[in-house]
Scaffold this motif. Sequence first.
Motif, PDB file in Angstrom:
ATOM      1  N   ALA A  91     -31.381 -22.923  15.508  1.00 33.59           N
ATOM      2  CA  ALA A  91     -30.017 -22.403  15.599  1.00 33.59           C
ATOM      3  C   ALA A  91     -29.997 -20.875  15.675  1.00 33.59           C
ATOM      4  N   ARG A  92     -31.037 -20.218  15.199  1.00 30.69           N
ATOM      5  CA  ARG A  92     -31.110 -18.756  15.323  1.00 30.69           C
ATOM      6  C   ARG A  92     -32.548 -18.365  15.639  1.00 30.69           C
ATOM      7  N   PRO A  93     -32.960 -18.593  16.897  1.00 32.38           N
ATOM      8  CA  PRO A  93     -34.349 -18.289  17.245  1.00 32.38           C
ATOM      9  C   PRO A  93     -34.625 -16.784  17.192  1.00 32.38           C
ATOM     10  N   ASP A  94     -33.596 -15.988  17.499  1.00 35.43           N
ATOM     11  CA  ASP A  94     -33.763 -14.539  17.535  1.00 35.43           C
ATOM     12  C   ASP A  94     -33.152 -13.976  16.251  1.00 35.43           C
ATOM     13  N   ARG A  95     -33.986 -13.570  15.332  1.00 30.83           N
ATOM     14  CA  ARG A  95     -33.495 -13.206  14.009  1.00 30.83           C
ATOM     15  C   ARG A  95     -32.862 -11.807  13.993  1.00 30.83           C
ATOM     16  N   TYR A  96     -32.058 -11.545  12.956  1.00 29.01           N
ATOM     17  CA  TYR A  96     -31.525 -10.194  12.769  1.00 29.01           C
ATOM     18  C   TYR A  96     -32.680  -9.253  12.492  1.00 29.01           C
ATOM     19  N   ARG A  97     -32.577  -8.057  13.053  1.00 30.10           N
ATOM     20  CA  ARG A  97     -33.659  -7.098  12.864  1.00 30.10           C
ATOM     21  C   ARG A  97     -33.536  -6.419  11.505  1.00 30.10           C
ATOM     22  N   LYS A  98     -32.310  -6.200  11.054  1.00 26.63           N
ATOM     23  CA  LYS A  98     -32.126  -5.654   9.703  1.00 26.63           C
ATOM     24  C   LYS A  98     -31.794  -6.827   8.798  1.00 26.63           C
TER      25      LYS A  98
ATOM     26  N   PHE B 104     -23.770 -10.448  16.894  1.00 27.45           N
ATOM     27  CA  PHE B 104     -23.866 -11.748  16.212  1.00 27.45           C
ATOM     28  C   PHE B 104     -25.062 -12.464  16.825  1.00 27.45           C
ATOM     29  N   ARG B 105     -25.896 -13.060  16.000  1.00 29.14           N
ATOM     30  CA  ARG B 105     -27.063 -13.751  16.569  1.00 29.14           C
ATOM     31  C   ARG B 105     -27.025 -15.235  16.259  1.00 29.14           C
ATOM     32  N   ALA B 106     -27.032 -16.043  17.305  1.00 27.65           N
ATOM     33  CA  ALA B 106     -27.113 -17.498  17.161  1.00 27.65           C
ATOM     34  C   ALA B 106     -27.479 -18.056  18.522  1.00 27.65           C
ATOM     35  N   ALA B 166     -17.574 -14.913  13.079  1.00 33.37           N
ATOM     36  CA  ALA B 166     -18.307 -14.218  12.018  1.00 33.37           C
ATOM     37  C   ALA B 166     -18.969 -15.198  11.060  1.00 33.37           C
ATOM     38  N   CYS B 167     -18.343 -16.369  10.906  1.00 27.99           N
ATOM     39  CA  CYS B 167     -18.916 -17.373  10.008  1.00 27.99           C
ATOM     40  C   CYS B 167     -20.289 -17.804  10.512  1.00 27.99           C
ATOM     41  N   VAL B 168     -20.420 -17.967  11.827  1.00 31.83           N
ATOM     42  CA  VAL B 168     -21.709 -18.340  12.418  1.00 31.83           C
ATOM     43  C   VAL B 168     -22.702 -17.198  12.228  1.00 31.83           C
ATOM     44  N   ALA B 169     -22.223 -15.970  12.481  1.00 35.72           N
ATOM     45  CA  ALA B 169     -23.106 -14.814  12.380  1.00 35.72           C
ATOM     46  C   ALA B 169     -23.620 -14.618  10.970  1.00 35.72           C
ATOM     47  N   ALA B 170     -22.765 -14.889   9.974  1.00 33.85           N
ATOM     48  CA  ALA B 170     -23.138 -14.634   8.587  1.00 33.85           C
ATOM     49  C   ALA B 170     -23.962 -15.759   7.998  1.00 33.85           C
ATOM     50  N   CYS B 171     -23.861 -16.946   8.576  1.00 37.28           N
ATOM     51  CA  CYS B 171     -24.563 -18.097   7.998  1.00 37.28           C
ATOM     52  C   CYS B 171     -26.065 -17.969   8.219  1.00 37.28           C
ATOM     53  N   PRO B 172     -26.861 -18.118   7.160  1.00 38.28           N
ATOM     54  CA  PRO B 172     -28.315 -18.057   7.339  1.00 38.28           C
ATOM     55  C   PRO B 172     -28.819 -19.153   8.286  1.00 38.28           C
ATOM     56  N   ASN B 173     -28.039 -20.205   8.473  1.00 39.34           N
ATOM     57  CA  ASN B 173     -28.428 -21.292   9.376  1.00 39.34           C
ATOM     58  C   ASN B 173     -27.671 -21.242  10.704  1.00 39.34           C
ATOM     59  N   ALA B 174     -26.865 -20.214  10.930  1.00 41.94           N
ATOM     60  CA  ALA B 174     -26.017 -20.134  12.127  1.00 41.94           C
ATOM     61  C   ALA B 174     -25.198 -21.406  12.317  1.00 41.94           C
TER      62      ALA B 174
END
Lengths: 241, 251
Positions: A91-98, B104-106, B166-174
């Motif tokens: 679900a998040r292959p590209d992780r946050y850098r910070k 946002f990363r997902a 933002a909920c997706v972005a903030a979730c550790p599991n997206a």
Amino acid sequence: MSALKKILFSSIGKKYIMAISGFGLIGFLVTHVAGNLTLLSGNPDHINAYAAGLKTTLGPLFYPAEFALVGLFLLHIFLAIYINVVEKKAARPDRYRKPQKGKGGPSKFGIAGSNMIITGGLLGFFVVLHVWQIRLSSEFGSKYTTMLNGKEVADIYRYCVELFASPLTTAFYVGVMVFLGIHLRHGFWSAIQSLGAMKPEWSKAIYGLGLVIAIVLATAFLILPIYMHFDLASKLFAGSH
Amino acid sequence: MANKNFKLEVWRQDGPNAQGNFESFDIEINEHASFLEMLDHLNEQIMNEGGRPIEFDSDCREGICGSCGCVVNGAAHGPERETAVCQLHMRTFQNGETITIEPFRAKAFPIVRDLVVDREAFDRIQEKGGYVSVNTGPKPDANSIKIGKERSDEAFDAATCIGCGACVAACPNASASLFVGARLKHFGLMPQGAPERGRRTLRMVHQMDDEGFGPCSNIGECEAACPKGISISAIAHMKRDFLFANLGFHK
Ligand code: HEM
Ligand code: SF4
Ligand code: FES
């Protein structure tokens, strides 16, 4: 059938199973610790009778019950790894850098919630080791036996005395129980939320109850190794038997 | 009206498949500028030097449309709670602070360019929700359907979701559970949305999974990041309704 399959293969359905297996494991731990607490009396017959009694009371159900327990563990562990390693990565292959920063307030982002796979992984490792030592290794069956009411039974008491003579083993068991507490600190609350059994007005109370359960269960397990290591029974019950 | 100086680390990425990296900028800005005004100002600066401006989404700039959104110092929409990044102000930050800005990363929110991500996955989930039955004929009297105050408040709270992601972005599991839960709760609690309650739940949940959003681990960071403060009780609602729908209690 296809409806069941649809539930189980959905992200929500997998968490129903995580939650139910987690509750099953908590239930098992409650009975397990209740039995273990008979060690506190310092009388070897108490724990030995409890252990021998398990087999006779459950009778033909003993092996099915054991089988079900193993099944609960395997389900819980399999899904834990699938959710936390496979699905999360996907679900998040590209992780946050910070590194992510929790925003506080209602969030439970923290040590317990974010490390379930680590605390759980250690519990899993411990369970394998523990079951091997007590249930599977042939050494236990031949070496630790005693007589109880004219019958030969496993001498769990002497085994524990010898096991917890080592400060290292004692520290390891205590450490694992701290991890159990951390796992349950998030786990209990999380399981109720996973089942959708949460109402906003209960949320705080259930999260609090989770902390109480975590502390009570972990403490109940954790005092035993310490108690045995320092032979507190003979100090507390000096002269009573 | 003091000015403040900041060092910015901004994620730059030319296109969906391009390699991205952080670019550093120095900026001096009035502390009462909003975060997006600060980025506008920075873009002027970049364009004056002949560079490519930083792309980011925004529309209303008053926290109601859900267009804006990026991760500021590791938090979706920045450090303030119940604040979309368009409503965040530079006075929140210390003079001289380094501020990192990431998209946002997902997997389900592919990066289009810089801080712009494609959130059409949300639209597709919403489309799966389908219609709400409405009787034809003249407009009914507003008071002909009685709804309890508590229930209408709960539904309204869920309805305030602006779909920002933002909920997706903030979730550790997206996970998109808070967004989907909010939609389901908003419609599910209203008598007008009741006839399709079960179908809607099943379709939206399956679409959420198909889009590649992650599972929910009940961490609750989504609620803290949500500019509308939507409670994860919406997620509990979704989990409950998903079970009931599968068991046939809700059609
Ligand atoms: C020793 C007994 C154990 C008990 C009583 C227990 C209990 C629980 C409970 C109640 C939950 C919450 C379920 C939910 O979120 O719905 C949970 C979650 C979890 N457990 Fe365990 N657990 C145990 C062992 C393990 C083991 C051996 C692992 C091995 C990896 C593990 C890994 C996890 C993980 C990763 C989660 C979180 C799942 C998620 O991300 O949503 N647990 N556990
Ligand atoms: S639930 Fe909150 S964070 Fe998620 S999309 Fe809606 S408004 Fe944004
Ligand atoms: S620009 Fe509309 S919510 Fe931020």
